[in-house]
Design an enzyme around this catalytic site. Structure first.
Site, mmCIF file in Angstrom:
data_model
loop_
_atom_site.group_PDB
_atom_site.id
_atom_site.type_symbol
_atom_site.label_atom_id
_atom_site.label_comp_id
_atom_site.label_asym_id
_atom_site.label_seq_id
_atom_site.Cartn_x
_atom_site.Cartn_y
_atom_site.Cartn_z
ATOM 1 N N ILE A 15 -56.476 -0.276 -89.498
ATOM 2 C CA ILE A 15 -55.981 -1.594 -89.071
ATOM 3 C C ILE A 15 -54.668 -1.436 -88.311
ATOM 4 C CG2 ILE A 15 -55.282 -3.921 -89.810
ATOM 5 C CD1 ILE A 15 -56.765 -3.548 -92.382
ATOM 6 N N THR A 16 -54.654 -1.867 -87.054
ATOM 7 C CA THR A 16 -53.377 -1.868 -86.336
ATOM 8 C C THR A 16 -52.641 -3.166 -86.689
ATOM 9 O OG1 THR A 16 -54.196 -2.981 -84.331
ATOM 10 C CG2 THR A 16 -54.418 -0.570 -84.421
ATOM 11 N N GLY A 17 -51.312 -3.111 -86.621
ATOM 12 C CA GLY A 17 -50.540 -4.297 -87.000
ATOM 13 C C GLY A 17 -50.700 -4.614 -88.477
ATOM 14 N N SER A 20 -47.677 -6.551 -91.095
ATOM 15 C CA SER A 20 -47.214 -7.944 -91.106
ATOM 16 C C SER A 20 -48.402 -8.894 -91.023
ATOM 17 C CB SER A 20 -46.289 -8.148 -89.892
ATOM 18 O OG SER A 20 -45.919 -9.498 -89.754
ATOM 19 N N GLY A 21 -48.166 -10.144 -91.375
ATOM 20 C CA GLY A 21 -49.077 -11.241 -91.096
ATOM 21 C C GLY A 21 -50.540 -11.005 -91.439
ATOM 22 N N GLY A 131 -66.387 8.371 -81.024
ATOM 23 C CA GLY A 131 -67.145 9.475 -81.633
ATOM 24 C C GLY A 131 -67.199 9.317 -83.148
ATOM 25 N N TYR A 171 -50.124 -14.212 -72.287
ATOM 26 C CA TYR A 171 -50.694 -13.923 -73.616
ATOM 27 C C TYR A 171 -52.173 -14.344 -73.633
ATOM 28 C CZ TYR A 171 -51.640 -14.523 -78.611
ATOM 29 O OH TYR A 171 -52.199 -14.461 -79.868
HETATM 30 N N1 LIG Z 1 -50.357 -16.136 -85.856
HETATM 31 C C1 LIG Z 1 -51.232 -16.857 -85.144
HETATM 32 O O1 LIG Z 1 -51.234 -18.122 -85.176
HETATM 33 C C2 LIG Z 1 -52.262 -16.178 -84.294
HETATM 34 C C3 LIG Z 1 -53.217 -16.995 -83.643
HETATM 35 C C4 LIG Z 1 -54.181 -16.388 -82.853
HETATM 36 C C5 LIG Z 1 -54.215 -15.004 -82.748
HETATM 37 N N2 LIG Z 1 -53.273 -14.241 -83.387
HETATM 38 C C6 LIG Z 1 -53.354 -12.779 -83.227
HETATM 39 O O2 LIG Z 1 -53.323 -12.177 -84.493
HETATM 40 C C7 LIG Z 1 -52.844 -10.836 -84.382
HETATM 41 C C8 LIG Z 1 -51.844 -10.561 -85.490
HETATM 42 O O3 LIG Z 1 -50.731 -11.411 -85.315
HETATM 43 P P1 LIG Z 1 -49.869 -12.024 -86.524
HETATM 44 O O4 LIG Z 1 -49.949 -13.489 -86.387
HETATM 45 O O5 LIG Z 1 -50.220 -11.384 -87.806
HETATM 46 O O6 LIG Z 1 -48.397 -11.618 -86.024
HETATM 47 P P2 LIG Z 1 -47.254 -10.678 -86.665
HETATM 48 O O7 LIG Z 1 -46.950 -11.115 -88.052
HETATM 49 O O8 LIG Z 1 -46.167 -10.708 -85.655
HETATM 50 O O9 LIG Z 1 -47.938 -9.253 -86.700
HETATM 51 C C9 LIG Z 1 -48.129 -8.495 -85.512
HETATM 52 C C10 LIG Z 1 -48.353 -7.052 -85.870
HETATM 53 O O10 LIG Z 1 -48.479 -6.296 -84.644
HETATM 54 C C11 LIG Z 1 -47.611 -5.173 -84.751
HETATM 55 N N3 LIG Z 1 -47.130 -4.716 -83.439
HETATM 56 C C12 LIG Z 1 -46.573 -5.460 -82.453
HETATM 57 N N4 LIG Z 1 -46.184 -4.652 -81.436
HETATM 58 C C13 LIG Z 1 -46.501 -3.378 -81.802
HETATM 59 C C14 LIG Z 1 -46.334 -2.118 -81.201
HETATM 60 N N5 LIG Z 1 -45.737 -1.969 -80.008
HETATM 61 N N6 LIG Z 1 -46.768 -1.020 -81.856
HETATM 62 C C15 LIG Z 1 -47.335 -1.137 -83.078
HETATM 63 N N7 LIG Z 1 -47.523 -2.309 -83.710
HETATM 64 C C16 LIG Z 1 -47.098 -3.422 -83.075
HETATM 65 C C17 LIG Z 1 -46.448 -5.676 -85.579
HETATM 66 O O11 LIG Z 1 -45.687 -4.584 -86.077
HETATM 67 P P3 LIG Z 1 -44.193 -4.776 -86.660
HETATM 68 O O12 LIG Z 1 -44.383 -5.214 -88.085
HETATM 69 O O13 LIG Z 1 -43.596 -3.426 -86.510
HETATM 70 O O14 LIG Z 1 -43.543 -5.828 -85.804
HETATM 71 C C18 LIG Z 1 -47.196 -6.448 -86.652
HETATM 72 O O15 LIG Z 1 -47.696 -5.593 -87.644
HETATM 73 C C19 LIG Z 1 -52.288 -10.720 -82.970
HETATM 74 O O16 LIG Z 1 -53.201 -10.005 -82.170
HETATM 75 C C20 LIG Z 1 -52.189 -12.155 -82.488
HETATM 76 O O17 LIG Z 1 -52.345 -12.249 -81.080
HETATM 77 C C21 LIG Z 1 -52.304 -14.804 -84.156
#
Ligand SMILES: NC(=O)c1ccc[n+]([C@@H]2O[C@H](COP(=O)([O-])OP(=O)(O)OC[C@H]3O[C@@H](n4cnc5c(N)ncnc54)[C@H](OP(=O)(O)O)[C@@H]3O)[C@@H](O)[C@H]2O)c1
Length: 289
Positions: A15-17, A20-21, A131, A171
């Site tokens: 899982i990337t990211g 957080s969240g 792969g 975005y």
């Molecule tokens: N929140 C919403 O309402 C919402 C709605 C639609 C879609 N999404 C999508 O859901 C996904 C997760 O977002 P979230 O809401 O959980 O936001 P979040 O809490 O900001 O989490 C984002 C994650 O991405 C990681 N990340 C960002 N830049 C990175 C980099 N350069 N290298 C490695 N990791 C990186 C962050 O790492 P760090 O902890 O190091 O910052 C964090 O773990 C995203 O793709 C977002 O577009 C969110």
């Protein structure tokens, strides 16, 4: 814990990211189902603390960290290499990391940052790990997109938004790219046993947007209390990763466990192939002819 009971025993999930969240909530849920979970983080100390938290909350010690800044293509390549050195299987790849930026910046590879992290990193990582995914079939690729796709226009002439940059539309374009990538990948993987799906998690109260200053950060802080919890936001991701209901389902875009429609350009094969080719060139997977 008895890993055979949760339905994901013996499965490896990347899982990337995951720090957080939505990604962290999904990591907890999948680890609680018995999966071996590998999260990608970029800050060692914070990511190690997150791994401990996921272990404690899931009662599963099999949670691992790999460090990579996904804005840097060399680090995405390093991540894929390290993963393959350490793991023979990859049952689920969850491309979840993402961000929105109010101001245009470029990565050290000279690529607009939102495009680099939200689209090119999952494109490159998935291709490099195909792969392992094929070897582990039936296996699943899941990419977290967004209904922000509706604000996005796929501008092939200016995919790096050099001429015009506005945070939300850019975005949105990258989230549209997530869906186009998923649809195209699903077609290319037909018959391999590897599925590719994507989802909108809803509006979720996470750290999303907090990398910005000013109105954009304020916007997300203000609405956070009214948004879904990270656990609710992770539900469709966890379902796509683990449910037998979606075994063999591929090339679809989901919200709340139901298929929804993407913008019309996502159904245009020529446009998808064009995006694929540009992505190959920008990631160096294939050199421009
Ligand atoms: N929140 C919403 O309402 C919402 C709605 C639609 C879609 N999404 C999508 O859901 C996904 C997760 O977002 P979230 O809401 O959980 O936001 P979040 O809490 O900001 O989490 C984002 C994650 O991405 C990681 N990340 C960002 N830049 C990175 C980099 N350069 N290298 C490695 N990791 C990186 C962050 O790492 P760090 O902890 O190091 O910052 C964090 O773990 C995203 O793709 C977002 O577009 C969110």
């Amino acid at each position: 814990m008895d890993k055979s009971n949760g339905g994901m025993g013996g499965k490896t999930v990347l899982i990337t990211g995951g720090t957080s969240g939505i990604g962290k909530a999904a990591a907890v849920a999948l680890a609680a189902m018995g999966a071996n979970v590998v999260i990608v983080g970029r800050n060692q100390e914070r990511s190690e603390a997150t791994v401990e938290e996921i272990r404690a909350r899931s009662h599963n010690e099999s949670v691992e960290l790999m460090l990579a800044d996904l804005s840097v293509q060399a680090e995405v390549r390093g991540l894929a290499e390290e993963f393959q050195e350490r793991h023979d299987r990859l049952d689920v790849l969850a491309n979840n990391a993402g961000l929105v930026q109010s101001k245009r910046t470029e990565t050290q590879d000279g690529i607009e940052t939102t495009l680099a992290i939200n689209h090119l990193a999952p494109f490159l990582l998935t291709n490099l790990l195909l792969g392992r995914l094929e070897k582990s079939a039936p296996s699943r690729v899941i990419t977290v997109s967004s209904e922000a796709q509706r604000w996005g226009t796929m501008d092939f002439e200016d995919i790096q938004s050099r001429r015009k940059y506005r945070g939300f539309p850019v975005y949105g374009m990258t989230k549209l790219a997530n869906i186009m990538f998923t649809y195209e990948l699903a077609g290319r993987l037909n018959g391999t046993g590897v599925s590719a799906n994507c989802l909108h998690p809803g509006s979720v109260g996470t750290n999303f947007g907090q990398n910005n200053r000013g109105p954009m950060a304020l916007f997300f802080r203000t609405f956070k209390p009214f948004m879904r919890s990270p656990e609710q936001g992770a539900d469709t991701l966890v379902w796509l990763a683990s449910s037998p209901e979606v075994e063999g389902v591929s090339g679809k875009y989901f919200l709340d466990r139901k298929e929804i429609e993407a913008k019309s350009v996502a159904y245009d094969r020529a446009a998808r192939r064009r995006l694929w080719k540009i992505s190959e060139e920008l990631t160096g997977l294939k050199v421009a002819a």
